[in-house]
Design a protein around this motif. Structure first.
Motif, short mmCIF file in Angstrom:
data_model
loop_
_atom_site.label_atom_id
_atom_site.label_comp_id
_atom_site.label_asym_id
_atom_site.label_seq_id
_atom_site.Cartn_x
_atom_site.Cartn_y
_atom_site.Cartn_z
N ALA A 431 0.82 -1.21 0.00
CA ALA A 431 0.00 0.00 0.00
C ALA A 431 0.85 1.26 0.00
N CYS A 432 2.02 1.19 0.60
CA CYS A 432 2.89 2.37 0.69
C CYS A 432 3.78 2.54 -0.54
N MET A 433 4.19 1.45 -1.16
CA MET A 433 5.20 1.53 -2.22
C MET A 433 4.67 1.15 -3.61
N SER A 434 3.66 0.29 -3.68
CA SER A 434 3.09 -0.17 -4.95
C SER A 434 4.14 -0.81 -5.86
N SER A 435 5.16 -1.39 -5.28
CA SER A 435 6.19 -2.06 -6.07
C SER A 435 6.89 -3.09 -5.20
N ILE A 436 7.35 -4.16 -5.85
CA ILE A 436 8.10 -5.20 -5.16
C ILE A 436 9.22 -5.66 -6.06
N HIS A 437 10.18 -6.35 -5.49
CA HIS A 437 11.34 -6.80 -6.25
C HIS A 437 10.96 -7.95 -7.19
N SER A 438 11.78 -8.12 -8.21
CA SER A 438 11.52 -9.17 -9.19
C SER A 438 11.63 -10.56 -8.58
N VAL A 439 12.42 -10.70 -7.53
CA VAL A 439 12.47 -11.93 -6.74
C VAL A 439 12.26 -11.55 -5.28
N LEU A 440 11.22 -12.06 -4.68
CA LEU A 440 10.89 -11.69 -3.30
C LEU A 440 10.83 -12.95 -2.44
N VAL A 441 11.53 -12.91 -1.32
CA VAL A 441 11.56 -14.04 -0.39
C VAL A 441 11.08 -13.56 0.97
N PHE A 442 10.01 -14.18 1.47
CA PHE A 442 9.56 -13.93 2.84
C PHE A 442 10.42 -14.79 3.77
N VAL A 443 11.24 -14.17 4.56
CA VAL A 443 12.18 -14.88 5.43
C VAL A 443 11.62 -14.88 6.85
#
Length: 583
Positions: A431-443
């Motif tokens: 909601a704050c950034m409207s963008s994420i990395h091309s590879v995202l890992v929830f650690v």
């Protein structure tokens, strides 16, 4: 031999083979195979339904595919007798500092008003000899030392050992991700478990018992800490208190310092060297004082022990004897009553001097217990808040269809303590950034109640659908002695294990394409994202809860080291995400 069960499907059978138990369908396809030595067979009783559940559900965890671990019995390597003897010699100067100096002050603390009758010296000597033979030698060297947590001793080691066998932890720790560890023992039904089932159910179903167990562990640790920095400046007039100095600190040191050595080394050094030397010192001093009774106060000093930690250790070990060692109830009861009675006598002698300075270490222990209790309480409530507000899995699918979300080249690591899904802070980030990395890992950093987790068992991965969105969930399992203080090393290990996971899931062509994509994203940089969560009390909560959460916990949190410093994350690659939790 084939077993059938009316509750099971007719086209599913359990086959006991020489080396394994095999679950098969009617067409003979092998579904699951387990080593026979891990399945204790109960004569006259065979729970087929349980084995089916084991075969199909035991591996149903965050990462079914990455559960290929060594499953060795222990991480603690066997050492030679020469190494054990070397460790025994080294332990003399490190472990027995308190118990070996006890002859310096015991007699002076007993005869504070001088020796009135020489026969009293023999009485005190008898008390000393029986006490040392019963408590440090019999109880600790030959019983308590075996109640170690993969080579580690102390109150928290006992607590973690108990939590792995019964569900008494206030924070969930019995998930499949926890049990799939080589030194995280999974227990199956057996005839021996029947004796302990009532006690286990009582502890697991009683919230009071679970809280009491945790508080007792914290209090025992706090007593050791409080006694350590207050002992040099204190003085005790009680006769028995001087003797219990050697018990409270010295005996517990044998157990708490176990992680630096091993059980055999401590047993050898105490039994063959330390114990005979201490007894000789006491006997020699008694002979000297019978001839020169007027010199009792010249060669010694006084100090204050805390023996409450020994009472807590006795209680925890008695639970371990029943639940883990599978001893009978009467054996554990004898252990608890005999050693508990002796320690209560010593503890009561110290309580009589409460107003003469004994209150200082006791109050300091209670203060430390309160601090650790507050921290644990808020941490547990924070975890439960994330559990109640976790993001459903279909949110990722909706996110993939949202054309307004941009993919930024690079690898993003979003850290969280939450294991069972996507943490609520992620939608807040979107909601704050409207963008994420091309590879995202929830650690998810998962602290397991064992001392250490081997590298090959540390990382568990799973895809977050749709796969082409290249989002993963990674559970990083750590023991309470593991450190993640080098971000670059951790980053390299995580990416290598991620590639290994993809290799298991994809065909060769797809695997190479995915690895190339990850390598390109790595070249654009890795960004660490940490949740900067502010925890506040709910407006309608109790006054006490508001004081604990809004003031006490907030003060502690501001004065503790932040996670990014503990993990050694470079500041230029760190993004903190603020959010407020109401508990």
């Amino acid at each position: 031999m084939i077993f059938a069960d009316y509750e099971c499907s007719s086209n599913t059978v359990i086959i006991l083979q020489h080396k394994s138990i095999v679950v098969k369908t009617e067409i003979g396809k092998c579904i699951h195979t387990m080593k026979a030595h891990t399945i204790p067979v109960i004569p006259g009783h065979f729970n087929v339904l349980y084995l089916l559940s084991l075969a199909f559900n035991y591996m149903e965890s965050l990462n079914l595919e990455a559960g290929r671990v060594t499953m060795s019995e222990t991480h603690v390597s066997k050492v030679s007798w020469w190494t054990t003897l070397s460790l025994a010699i080294q332990s003399i100067g490190l472990v027995y500092g308190d118990i070996s100096t006890s002859p310096l002050y015991v007699y002076s603390s007993v005869f504070t008003s001088g020796i009135k009758n020489n026969d009293d010296i023999l009485g005190v000597l008898s008390l000393i000899i029986y006490t040392i033979l019963l408590i440090p030698l019999l109880k600790y060297a030959f019983i308590v030392l075996w109640a170690n947590d993969n080579g580690n001793g102390g109150a928290f080691a006992l607590y973690s050992l108990i939590c792995r066998h019964i569900e008494v932890s206030l924070i969930p720790n019995q998930q499949p991700e926890d049990r799939k560890l080589s030194n995280y023992k999974l227990e199956l039904p057996s005839s021996q478990l029947k004796r302990t089932q009532t006690l286990k159910q009582m502890l697991e179903n009683s919230q009071f018992a679970r809280i009491l167990l945790l508080l007792a562990t914290i209090l025992g640790t706090s007593m050791v800490i409080g006694d350590g920095f207050l002992t040099p400046s204190m003085s005790v007039l009680s006769a028995v208190s001087g003797i219990s100095k050697s018990l409270g600190q010295g005996s517990e040191a044998m157990f708490a310092d176990l992680g630096h050595f091993n059980v055999r080394a401590i047993q050898i050094s105490f039994t063959l060297i330390t114990c005979p030397a201490i007894l000789s010192a006491y006997i020699g001093q008694a002979a000297f004082l019978r001839k020169f009774p007027e010199k009792v106060g010249n060669a010694f000093y006084e100090s204050l022990p805390i023996i409450g930690d020994m009472l807590i250790t006795t209680w925890l070990v008695s639970l371990i004897m029943v639940i883990i060692w599978k001893k009978s109830i009467w054996q554990a009861t004898i252990f608890l009553l005999v050693f508990g009675f002796i320690e209560v006598i010593y503890f009561s002698s110290q309580i009589t001097k409460f107003m003469e300075g004994g209150y200082v270490p006791i109050m300091s222990s209670l203060f430390l217990t309160m601090i650790m209790g507050i921290w644990h309480y808020v941490h547990k409530e924070r975890y439960m808040f994330e559990f109640r507000n976790k993001v459903c899995s279909k949110y990722i699918g909706e996110l993939a269809m949202d054309r307004g979300i941009k993919r930024v080249p690079g690898v993003g690591l979003l850290y969280s303590d939450f294991v069972q899904g996507i943490p609520p802070i992620f939608p807040h980030l979107i909601a704050c950034m409207s963008s994420i990395h091309s590879v995202l890992v929830f650690v998810s950093i998962k602290v397991i109640p064992i001392s250490r987790v081997s590298l090959e068992e540390r990382f568990l991965f799973c895809y977050l659908e749709p796969r082409e969105y290249r989002m993963f969930h990674c559970v990083v399992r750590c023991g309470y002695k593991d450190k993640l203080d080098d971000a670059l090393v951790f980053e390299s290990q995580l990416i290598q294990n991620l590639k290994a996971f993809i290799h298991l899931k994809e065909c060769e062509g797809s695997y190479q394409a995915e690895v190339n994509f990850i390598d390109m994203a790595m070249q654009r940089g890795v960004m660490y994202m940490l949740g900067e969560v502010e925890v506040v009390a709910q407006p309608n909560s109790s006054f006490l809860n508001k004081i604990v959460v809004n003031y006490a916990y907030t003060f502690l949190r501001k004065n503790f080291r932040q996670r990014n410093k503990l993990m050694g994350i470079p500041p230029k690659r760190l993004l903190k995400i603020g959010m407020t939790y109401e508990i």
